[in-house]
Design a protein around this motif. Sequence first.
Motif, PDB file in Angstrom:
ATOM      1  N   UNK A 264       0.793  -1.232   0.000  1.00 55.91           N
ATOM      2  CA  UNK A 264       0.000   0.000   0.000  1.00 55.91           C
ATOM      3  C   UNK A 264       0.817   1.269   0.000  1.00 55.91           C
ATOM      4  N   UNK A 265       2.149   1.136  -0.058  1.00 54.09           N
ATOM      5  CA  UNK A 265       3.023   2.320   0.009  1.00 54.09           C
ATOM      6  C   UNK A 265       2.728   3.299  -1.129  1.00 54.09           C
ATOM      7  N   UNK A 266       2.738   2.838  -2.376  1.00 50.08           N
ATOM      8  CA  UNK A 266       2.543   3.726  -3.526  1.00 50.08           C
ATOM      9  C   UNK A 266       1.177   4.397  -3.484  1.00 50.08           C
ATOM     10  N   UNK A 267       0.142   3.638  -3.127  1.00 55.77           N
ATOM     11  CA  UNK A 267      -1.208   4.199  -3.077  1.00 55.77           C
ATOM     12  C   UNK A 267      -1.328   5.231  -1.965  1.00 55.77           C
TER      13      UNK A 267
ATOM     14  N   UNK B 234     -11.492  14.450   7.060  1.00 56.31           N
ATOM     15  CA  UNK B 234     -12.151  15.151   8.151  1.00 56.31           C
ATOM     16  C   UNK B 234     -12.453  14.308   9.389  1.00 56.31           C
ATOM     17  N   UNK B 235     -12.023  13.057   9.420  1.00 58.27           N
ATOM     18  CA  UNK B 235     -12.270  12.236  10.607  1.00 58.27           C
ATOM     19  C   UNK B 235     -10.968  11.579  11.073  1.00 58.27           C
ATOM     20  N   UNK B 236     -11.050  10.961  12.217  1.00 56.04           N
ATOM     21  CA  UNK B 236      -9.897  10.239  12.759  1.00 56.04           C
ATOM     22  C   UNK B 236     -10.059   8.731  12.613  1.00 56.04           C
ATOM     23  N   UNK B 237     -10.907   8.307  11.692  1.00 58.92           N
ATOM     24  CA  UNK B 237     -11.170   6.880  11.521  1.00 58.92           C
ATOM     25  C   UNK B 237     -10.122   6.186  10.648  1.00 58.92           C
ATOM     26  N   UNK B 238      -9.297   6.967   9.948  1.00 56.24           N
ATOM     27  CA  UNK B 238      -8.231   6.390   9.127  1.00 56.24           C
ATOM     28  C   UNK B 238      -6.938   6.417   9.923  1.00 56.24           C
ATOM     29  N   UNK B 239      -6.349   5.265  10.148  1.00 60.12           N
ATOM     30  CA  UNK B 239      -5.130   5.172  10.936  1.00 60.12           C
ATOM     31  C   UNK B 239      -3.907   5.619  10.133  1.00 60.12           C
ATOM     32  N   UNK B 240      -2.779   5.692  10.827  1.00 59.15           N
ATOM     33  CA  UNK B 240      -1.530   6.107  10.198  1.00 59.15           C
ATOM     34  C   UNK B 240      -0.579   4.932  10.044  1.00 59.15           C
ATOM     35  N   UNK B 241       0.336   5.072   9.098  1.00 60.66           N
ATOM     36  CA  UNK B 241       1.364   4.065   8.902  1.00 60.66           C
ATOM     37  C   UNK B 241       2.712   4.752   8.753  1.00 60.66           C
ATOM     38  N   UNK B 242       3.720   4.100   9.270  1.00 59.06           N
ATOM     39  CA  UNK B 242       5.093   4.619   9.156  1.00 59.06           C
ATOM     40  C   UNK B 242       5.904   3.720   8.233  1.00 59.06           C
ATOM     41  N   UNK B 243       6.542   4.336   7.240  1.00 56.62           N
ATOM     42  CA  UNK B 243       7.408   3.616   6.311  1.00 56.62           C
ATOM     43  C   UNK B 243       8.846   4.060   6.521  1.00 56.62           C
ATOM     44  N   UNK B 244       9.716   3.090   6.730  1.00 58.22           N
ATOM     45  CA  UNK B 244      11.153   3.376   6.853  1.00 58.22           C
ATOM     46  C   UNK B 244      11.877   2.735   5.679  1.00 58.22           C
ATOM     47  N   UNK B 245      12.543   3.558   4.883  1.00 54.96           N
ATOM     48  CA  UNK B 245      13.208   3.078   3.673  1.00 54.96           C
ATOM     49  C   UNK B 245      14.712   3.318   3.767  1.00 54.96           C
TER      50      UNK B 245
ATOM     51  N   UNK C 237      -4.921   2.890   2.238  1.00 56.51           N
ATOM     52  CA  UNK C 237      -4.914   1.546   1.663  1.00 56.51           C
ATOM     53  C   UNK C 237      -5.635   0.559   2.568  1.00 56.51           C
ATOM     54  N   UNK C 238      -5.436   0.692   3.878  1.00 54.26           N
ATOM     55  CA  UNK C 238      -6.123  -0.196   4.823  1.00 54.26           C
ATOM     56  C   UNK C 238      -7.625   0.049   4.791  1.00 54.26           C
TER      57      UNK C 238
END
Length: 261
Positions: free
Chosen positions: A45-48, A133-144, A182-183
């Motif tokens: 899901x990184x690119x998206x 506008x909501x907090x229902x979408x979580x966050x993701x951290x990518x380390x490259x 993506x999730x």
Amino acid sequence: MSETKQTFNSSLGKKLIMALTGLFLCTFLIVHLGGNLLLFSNDGGYSFNMYANFLTHFPPIEVVAYVLYASILVHALYAIILTTKNRKARPVTYAVVNKSPASWSSKNMGLLGSILFLFIVIHMGDFWYKYKFTNTVNFKEYRTNLATGERTETAYTPEKADFEHSQSFDGNTEIIRVKDLHARVQSSFSQLWYVAIYVIAMGALTFHMVHGFQSAFRTLGWVHRKYTPIVEFIGTWFFGAIIPLGFAAMPVVYYFMSLSK
């Protein structure tokens, strides 16, 4: 009243606005499909997610987005106005008369448009609104690792409530934190009812585009025996087949992927 104002207040003027907004929306479909095909990238899901973050934080794109929203509303509004008026009086013909028999799609553009408008409301509410506008979408951290290209991903919880996204570097490692749309896509496309609505809407898009793309050119008077067959081919096979199939493939593929987990 000026001639320009009179023109755009007439039935033909309204059809011109319908044609122009419709062709603009056709352009959007091409761009939107290209971006959404990143869902098929095998990168977790990184690119998206990068694409979604770019769309919602790059000012010129945000301006175009609001033009898009306005075009959808204007296109729908003028469709209602013309349909209502045509039921009360004799319709105004195209700039160039089309003598071919009316197709099923041309007779049911109102129904097709209504299905598409309802789908747009559901779709934007589930993705765009919740993302912005909501907090229902979580966050993701990518380390490259910039030296090797190796990438790891983990869930991320922001310390601040107004956190949007960030990019930083730790030595040779790039750290990007973004919302994980993506999730959200995976979750929505794992529900059969949502997939069914999506596929039905793409079916409506097929018929809507087959007639709409060609009629836009007729309304504008851009009809020529040499180029009209090309317009009909593009409207039928590109906008009426390839683009709807491309969009429909996404929920279908993700639904079956969710069943295999």
